[in-house]
Motif scaffolding. Sequence first.
Motif, PDB file in Angstrom:
ATOM      1  N   CYS A 127       0.803  -1.229   0.000  1.00 28.39           N
ATOM      2  CA  CYS A 127       0.000   0.000   0.000  1.00 28.39           C
ATOM      3  C   CYS A 127       0.834   1.277   0.000  1.00 28.39           C
ATOM      4  CB  CYS A 127      -0.945   0.004   1.201  1.00 28.39           C
ATOM      5  SG  CYS A 127      -2.069  -1.402   1.250  1.00 28.39           S
ATOM      6  N   GLY A 128       2.160   1.157   0.151  1.00 30.58           N
ATOM      7  CA  GLY A 128       3.019   2.336   0.108  1.00 30.58           C
ATOM      8  C   GLY A 128       2.785   3.301   1.248  1.00 30.58           C
ATOM      9  N   LEU A 129       2.560   2.780   2.455  1.00 33.86           N
ATOM     10  CA  LEU A 129       2.219   3.640   3.581  1.00 33.86           C
ATOM     11  C   LEU A 129       3.440   4.249   4.252  1.00 33.86           C
ATOM     12  CD1 LEU A 129      -0.532   1.545   5.423  1.00 33.86           C
ATOM     13  CD2 LEU A 129      -0.771   3.092   3.466  1.00 33.86           C
TER      14      LEU A 129
ATOM     15  N   HIS B 187       8.547   0.384  -8.125  1.00 34.02           N
ATOM     16  CA  HIS B 187       8.148  -0.837  -8.834  1.00 34.02           C
ATOM     17  C   HIS B 187       6.883  -0.612  -9.661  1.00 34.02           C
ATOM     18  CE1 HIS B 187      10.495  -3.367  -5.644  1.00 34.02           C
ATOM     19  NE2 HIS B 187      11.279  -2.674  -6.443  1.00 34.02           N
ATOM     20  N   LEU B 188       5.966   0.215  -9.140  1.00 28.37           N
ATOM     21  CA  LEU B 188       4.776   0.547  -9.923  1.00 28.37           C
ATOM     22  C   LEU B 188       5.166   1.294 -11.197  1.00 28.37           C
ATOM     23  CD1 LEU B 188       2.140   1.723  -7.263  1.00 28.37           C
ATOM     24  CD2 LEU B 188       2.032  -0.322  -8.697  1.00 28.37           C
ATOM     25  N   LEU B 189       6.065   2.263 -11.056  1.00 31.85           N
ATOM     26  CA  LEU B 189       6.500   3.054 -12.206  1.00 31.85           C
ATOM     27  C   LEU B 189       7.220   2.180 -13.229  1.00 31.85           C
ATOM     28  CD1 LEU B 189       6.727   5.910 -13.423  1.00 31.85           C
ATOM     29  CD2 LEU B 189       8.906   6.142 -12.241  1.00 31.85           C
TER      30      LEU B 189
ATOM     31  N   ALA C 235      -1.472   8.431 -10.830  1.00 32.60           N
ATOM     32  CA  ALA C 235      -2.095   7.416  -9.972  1.00 32.60           C
ATOM     33  C   ALA C 235      -1.207   7.116  -8.771  1.00 32.60           C
ATOM     34  CB  ALA C 235      -2.353   6.142 -10.778  1.00 32.60           C
ATOM     35  N   ILE C 236       0.114   7.061  -9.006  1.00 29.06           N
ATOM     36  CA  ILE C 236       1.058   6.828  -7.915  1.00 29.06           C
ATOM     37  C   ILE C 236       0.990   7.976  -6.917  1.00 29.06           C
ATOM     38  CG2 ILE C 236       3.500   6.554  -7.317  1.00 29.06           C
ATOM     39  CD1 ILE C 236       3.919   5.248 -10.053  1.00 29.06           C
ATOM     40  N   GLN C 237       0.895   9.197  -7.423  1.00 30.78           N
ATOM     41  CA  GLN C 237       0.784  10.379  -6.555  1.00 30.78           C
ATOM     42  C   GLN C 237      -0.426  10.249  -5.626  1.00 30.78           C
ATOM     43  OE1 GLN C 237      -0.339  13.935  -8.598  1.00 30.78           O
ATOM     44  NE2 GLN C 237      -0.415  15.180  -6.745  1.00 30.78           N
ATOM     45  N   GLN C 238      -1.565   9.826  -6.179  1.00 29.69           N
ATOM     46  CA  GLN C 238      -2.780   9.701  -5.375  1.00 29.69           C
ATOM     47  C   GLN C 238      -2.648   8.618  -4.319  1.00 29.69           C
ATOM     48  OE1 GLN C 238      -5.665   9.028  -8.502  1.00 29.69           O
ATOM     49  NE2 GLN C 238      -6.113  11.208  -8.728  1.00 29.69           N
ATOM     50  N   MET C 239      -2.021   7.503  -4.680  1.00 26.16           N
ATOM     51  CA  MET C 239      -1.870   6.405  -3.720  1.00 26.16           C
ATOM     52  C   MET C 239      -0.895   6.763  -2.608  1.00 26.16           C
ATOM     53  SD  MET C 239      -2.125   2.909  -5.987  1.00 26.16           S
ATOM     54  CE  MET C 239      -1.198   3.467  -7.429  1.00 26.16           C
ATOM     55  N   LEU C 240       0.155   7.540  -2.940  1.00 25.34           N
ATOM     56  CA  LEU C 240       1.133   7.950  -1.928  1.00 25.34           C
ATOM     57  C   LEU C 240       0.603   9.088  -1.057  1.00 25.34           C
ATOM     58  CD1 LEU C 240       4.466   7.913  -3.981  1.00 25.34           C
ATOM     59  CD2 LEU C 240       3.741   6.268  -2.254  1.00 25.34           C
ATOM     60  N   GLY C 241      -0.395   9.816  -1.546  1.00 27.63           N
ATOM     61  CA  GLY C 241      -0.924  10.943  -0.791  1.00 27.63           C
ATOM     62  C   GLY C 241      -0.075  12.185  -0.892  1.00 27.63           C
TER      63      GLY C 241
ATOM     64  N   SER D  49       1.599  17.347  -4.108  1.00 27.60           N
ATOM     65  CA  SER D  49       2.138  17.890  -5.350  1.00 27.60           C
ATOM     66  C   SER D  49       2.758  16.774  -6.190  1.00 27.60           C
ATOM     67  CB  SER D  49       3.199  18.955  -5.063  1.00 27.60           C
ATOM     68  OG  SER D  49       3.887  19.327  -6.240  1.00 27.60           O
ATOM     69  N   ILE D  50       2.531  16.825  -7.495  1.00 28.55           N
ATOM     70  CA  ILE D  50       3.113  15.833  -8.403  1.00 28.55           C
ATOM     71  C   ILE D  50       4.630  15.952  -8.423  1.00 28.55           C
ATOM     72  CG2 ILE D  50       3.007  17.305 -10.451  1.00 28.55           C
ATOM     73  CD1 ILE D  50       2.248  13.530 -10.384  1.00 28.55           C
ATOM     74  N   THR D  51       5.145  17.138  -8.073  1.00 28.80           N
ATOM     75  CA  THR D  51       6.597  17.353  -8.053  1.00 28.80           C
ATOM     76  C   THR D  51       7.276  16.400  -7.077  1.00 28.80           C
ATOM     77  OG1 THR D  51       6.254  19.687  -8.562  1.00 28.80           O
ATOM     78  CG2 THR D  51       8.415  19.068  -7.732  1.00 28.80           C
ATOM     79  N   THR D  52       6.628  16.142  -5.945  1.00 30.57           N
ATOM     80  CA  THR D  52       7.187  15.216  -4.957  1.00 30.57           C
ATOM     81  C   THR D  52       7.285  13.812  -5.522  1.00 30.57           C
ATOM     82  OG1 THR D  52       6.099  16.534  -3.253  1.00 30.57           O
ATOM     83  CG2 THR D  52       6.975  14.407  -2.575  1.00 30.57           C
ATOM     84  N   THR D  53       6.289  13.415  -6.269  1.00 33.10           N
ATOM     85  CA  THR D  53       6.257  12.066  -6.840  1.00 33.10           C
ATOM     86  C   THR D  53       7.259  11.922  -7.980  1.00 33.10           C
ATOM     87  OG1 THR D  53       3.878  12.178  -6.401  1.00 33.10           O
ATOM     88  CG2 THR D  53       4.665  10.243  -7.586  1.00 33.10           C
ATOM     89  N   GLU D  54       7.559  13.020  -8.656  1.00 32.10           N
ATOM     90  CA  GLU D  54       8.417  12.961  -9.838  1.00 32.10           C
ATOM     91  C   GLU D  54       9.847  12.530  -9.530  1.00 32.10           C
ATOM     92  OE1 GLU D  54       7.956  16.832 -11.520  1.00 32.10           O
ATOM     93  OE2 GLU D  54       6.322  16.220 -12.844  1.00 32.10           O
ATOM     94  N   VAL D  55      10.222  12.515  -8.239  1.00 33.80           N
ATOM     95  CA  VAL D  55      11.563  12.048  -7.890  1.00 33.80           C
ATOM     96  C   VAL D  55      11.769  10.615  -8.367  1.00 33.80           C
ATOM     97  CG1 VAL D  55      10.930  11.187  -5.601  1.00 33.80           C
ATOM     98  CG2 VAL D  55      13.268  11.889  -6.035  1.00 33.80           C
ATOM     99  N   TYR D  56      10.704   9.841  -8.448  1.00 36.74           N
ATOM    100  CA  TYR D  56      10.825   8.446  -8.880  1.00 36.74           C
ATOM    101  C   TYR D  56      11.143   8.330 -10.360  1.00 36.74           C
ATOM    102  CZ  TYR D  56       8.889   7.596  -4.310  1.00 36.74           C
ATOM    103  OH  TYR D  56       8.706   7.589  -2.956  1.00 36.74           O
ATOM    104  N   MET D  57      10.906   9.396 -11.113  1.00 38.86           N
ATOM    105  CA  MET D  57      11.232   9.380 -12.536  1.00 38.86           C
ATOM    106  C   MET D  57      12.744   9.318 -12.748  1.00 38.86           C
ATOM    107  SD  MET D  57       8.401   9.390 -14.234  1.00 38.86           S
ATOM    108  CE  MET D  57       8.900   9.884 -15.883  1.00 38.86           C
TER     109      MET D  57
END
Length: 298
Positions: free
Chosen positions: A145-147, A253-255, A263-269, A272-280
């Motif tokens: 669940c990526g908690l 792993h999802l990416l 979708a990953i951004q929403q699941m991680l909570g 900002s999408i900028t925070t999630t973009e580190v996985y790119m």
Amino acid sequence: MKWKNAIHDYAFYLKIEKGLSENSVNNYTFDVEKLHKYLTEHNINKSPISISEEDLLQFIYSVSKDVQPRTQARLISGLKSFFNYLVFEDYRTDNPTELIETPKTGRKLPDVLSEQEIDNLINAIDLSKPEGTRNKAIIETLYSCGLRVSELVNLRISDLYFEEGFINVTGKGNKQRFVPIADTTVKYISIYRNEIRCHIPIQPKHEDFLFLNRRGRQLTRAMIFTIIKNLAKEINLQKKISPHTFRHSFATHLLENGANLRAIQQMLGHSSITTTEVYMHLDRKHLTEVINTFHPRK
């Protein structure tokens, strides 16, 4: 104005006005308490109203000369927030940290476990002990669940919507989000509840918390860190990991397997999408495969 009173009022402001969680409030006030301790130990008689930029620079230099730039940046940020509060409440007319520069830290990429390493950690759990069944459910939930660790220890039975395939997670700032949960994780949580948890003498006010210690109380964040540290030692894992490592691995792993970043951004909570973009930035090979598969000029 005395420091203790100022820190108490600041904490109240962060909790009530800003709606921050207890963990976030503690993190913000920690830096100010460190400043107060420094002033006391060095017999510097300066109040929150009278302290100057020079005093603060001396403090920052004293406590930051042996730490990483990221730690120093966090300290300065915490102090800026506190003095902004004093200005906002008209206790001061100026913010003495305004001209203090924050060191550049760069962007630290999170550590990630491979799928095999996660399997090895789970397989190292001793299921002959009651807490082993619980620990397996914990690791599966963190990874599935990526908690955040705070979200895990505060997860309640009333937050489980297994028939719908979701759990209700309370994140930073008490923001709630629904996160999908895999059938495998549902199975291990159910085994823990039906075979282990039901035999624990649960303490009052802890009845709804999902994961409990042997005394029937809510697990602490420190206990989750200890569980993971011991598992890493058991398999001689040459990586420094924490509960957050499973969250990073979940997103990565999802990416890598083609999940949408939004979708990953929403699941991680992430707000900002900028925070999630580190996985790119984690897997250049994956990005190359995307170009080769989808670009018309491949």
